[in-house]
Design a protein around this motif. Structure first.
Motif, PDB file in Angstrom:
ATOM      1  N   GLU A  13      62.986 -49.520  32.326  1.00  0.00           N
ATOM      2  CA  GLU A  13      63.599 -50.470  33.269  1.00  0.00           C
ATOM      3  C   GLU A  13      64.790 -51.112  32.585  1.00  0.00           C
ATOM      4  N   LEU A  14      65.926 -51.031  33.228  1.00  0.00           N
ATOM      5  CA  LEU A  14      67.160 -51.604  32.695  1.00  0.00           C
ATOM      6  C   LEU A  14      67.587 -52.728  33.625  1.00  0.00           C
ATOM      7  N   THR A  15      67.799 -53.920  33.063  1.00  0.00           N
ATOM      8  CA  THR A  15      68.167 -55.082  33.882  1.00  0.00           C
ATOM      9  C   THR A  15      69.608 -55.470  33.625  1.00  0.00           C
ATOM     10  N   THR A  55      58.026 -48.696  28.930  1.00  0.00           N
ATOM     11  CA  THR A  55      56.568 -48.561  28.920  1.00  0.00           C
ATOM     12  C   THR A  55      56.287 -47.127  28.486  1.00  0.00           C
ATOM     13  N   TRP A  56      55.784 -46.991  27.265  1.00  0.00           N
ATOM     14  CA  TRP A  56      55.530 -45.685  26.667  1.00  0.00           C
ATOM     15  C   TRP A  56      54.260 -45.070  27.252  1.00  0.00           C
ATOM     16  N   GLY A  59      50.940 -46.607  26.631  1.00  0.00           N
ATOM     17  CA  GLY A  59      50.635 -47.911  27.206  1.00  0.00           C
ATOM     18  C   GLY A  59      51.355 -49.039  26.503  1.00  0.00           C
ATOM     19  N   ALA A  60      51.966 -48.755  25.359  1.00  0.00           N
ATOM     20  CA  ALA A  60      52.724 -49.771  24.631  1.00  0.00           C
ATOM     21  C   ALA A  60      53.985 -50.126  25.420  1.00  0.00           C
ATOM     22  N   VAL A  61      54.384 -51.387  25.322  1.00  0.00           N
ATOM     23  CA  VAL A  61      55.582 -51.870  26.004  1.00  0.00           C
ATOM     24  C   VAL A  61      56.548 -52.394  24.956  1.00  0.00           C
ATOM     25  N   GLN A  62      57.769 -51.908  25.008  1.00  0.00           N
ATOM     26  CA  GLN A  62      58.803 -52.279  24.038  1.00  0.00           C
ATOM     27  C   GLN A  62      59.988 -52.854  24.788  1.00  0.00           C
ATOM     28  N   THR A  63      60.504 -53.996  24.322  1.00  0.00           N
ATOM     29  CA  THR A  63      61.636 -54.650  24.960  1.00  0.00           C
ATOM     30  C   THR A  63      62.824 -54.653  24.015  1.00  0.00           C
ATOM     31  N   ALA A  81      55.163 -52.229  19.052  1.00  0.00           N
ATOM     32  CA  ALA A  81      55.255 -52.432  20.502  1.00  0.00           C
ATOM     33  C   ALA A  81      53.919 -52.951  21.026  1.00  0.00           C
ATOM     34  N   LEU A  82      53.988 -53.872  21.973  1.00  0.00           N
ATOM     35  CA  LEU A  82      52.775 -54.470  22.539  1.00  0.00           C
ATOM     36  C   LEU A  82      52.043 -53.468  23.416  1.00  0.00           C
ATOM     37  N   VAL A  83      50.755 -53.368  23.253  1.00  0.00           N
ATOM     38  CA  VAL A  83      49.956 -52.495  24.104  1.00  0.00           C
ATOM     39  C   VAL A  83      49.297 -53.363  25.160  1.00  0.00           C
ATOM     40  N   ARG A  84      49.627 -53.072  26.419  1.00  0.00           N
ATOM     41  CA  ARG A  84      49.052 -53.815  27.539  1.00  0.00           C
ATOM     42  C   ARG A  84      47.875 -53.022  28.117  1.00  0.00           C
ATOM     43  N   PRO A  85      46.805 -53.687  28.459  1.00  0.00           N
ATOM     44  CA  PRO A  85      45.678 -52.958  29.054  1.00  0.00           C
ATOM     45  C   PRO A  85      46.061 -52.370  30.399  1.00  0.00           C
ATOM     46  N   HIS A  86      45.514 -51.215  30.714  1.00  0.00           N
ATOM     47  CA  HIS A  86      45.822 -50.552  32.000  1.00  0.00           C
ATOM     48  C   HIS A  86      45.054 -51.173  33.125  1.00  0.00           C
TER      49      HIS A  86
END
Length: 86
Positions: A13-15, A55-56, A59-63, A81-86
Motif C-alpha cells: 500500500e502506497l499513500t 504486508t509480507w 504475515g509480517a507488516v513493514q512500514t 517487521a511486526l507480525v500481526r495475527p491473522h
C-alpha cells in the motif's frame, strides 16, 4: 517448502497526499511466461510518497516512511517487521 524469495503474495500500500494505492506481487502473468515482479505506482503530480506499508506473505507488516518519488526501490523483508495475527 522453500522460502518465498520473490515475495509472491505480498500486499503493498502506497499513500500519497489524498490517495492510497494497493498492489499485490503475483506470479504467472501468462502461459509459459513470467512477467516482471516489480510493482509500479503512478504518483501523478505528487513529488513524494507519504508512506509504504508492505504486508509480507509471512504475515509480517513493514512500514517505510516518506520518500521522494521518481525512483525504484528494492525492499527486503526486515527481520524486525511486526507480525500481526491473522
Amino acid at each position: 517448502a522453500g522460502k518465498n524469495h520473490d515475495a509472491i503474495g505480498a500486499r503493498v500500500e502506497l499513500t500519497l497526499p489524498g490517495l492510497t494505492q494497493t498492489r499485490w506481487v503475483v506470479s504467472g502473468s501468462s502461459f509459459t511466461a513470467e512477467g516482471p515482479r516489480a510493482l509500479h505506482f503512478g504518483l501523478g503530480s505528487a513529488d513524494h510518497v507519504q508512506q509504504i506499508v508492505i504486508t509480507w506473505p509471512s504475515g509480517a507488516v513493514q512500514t517505510i516512511g516518506a520518500i521522494h518519488g521518481d525512483r525504484r526501490l528494492r525492499v527486503v523483508e526486515a527481520p524486525s517487521a511486526l507480525v500481526r495475527p491473522h
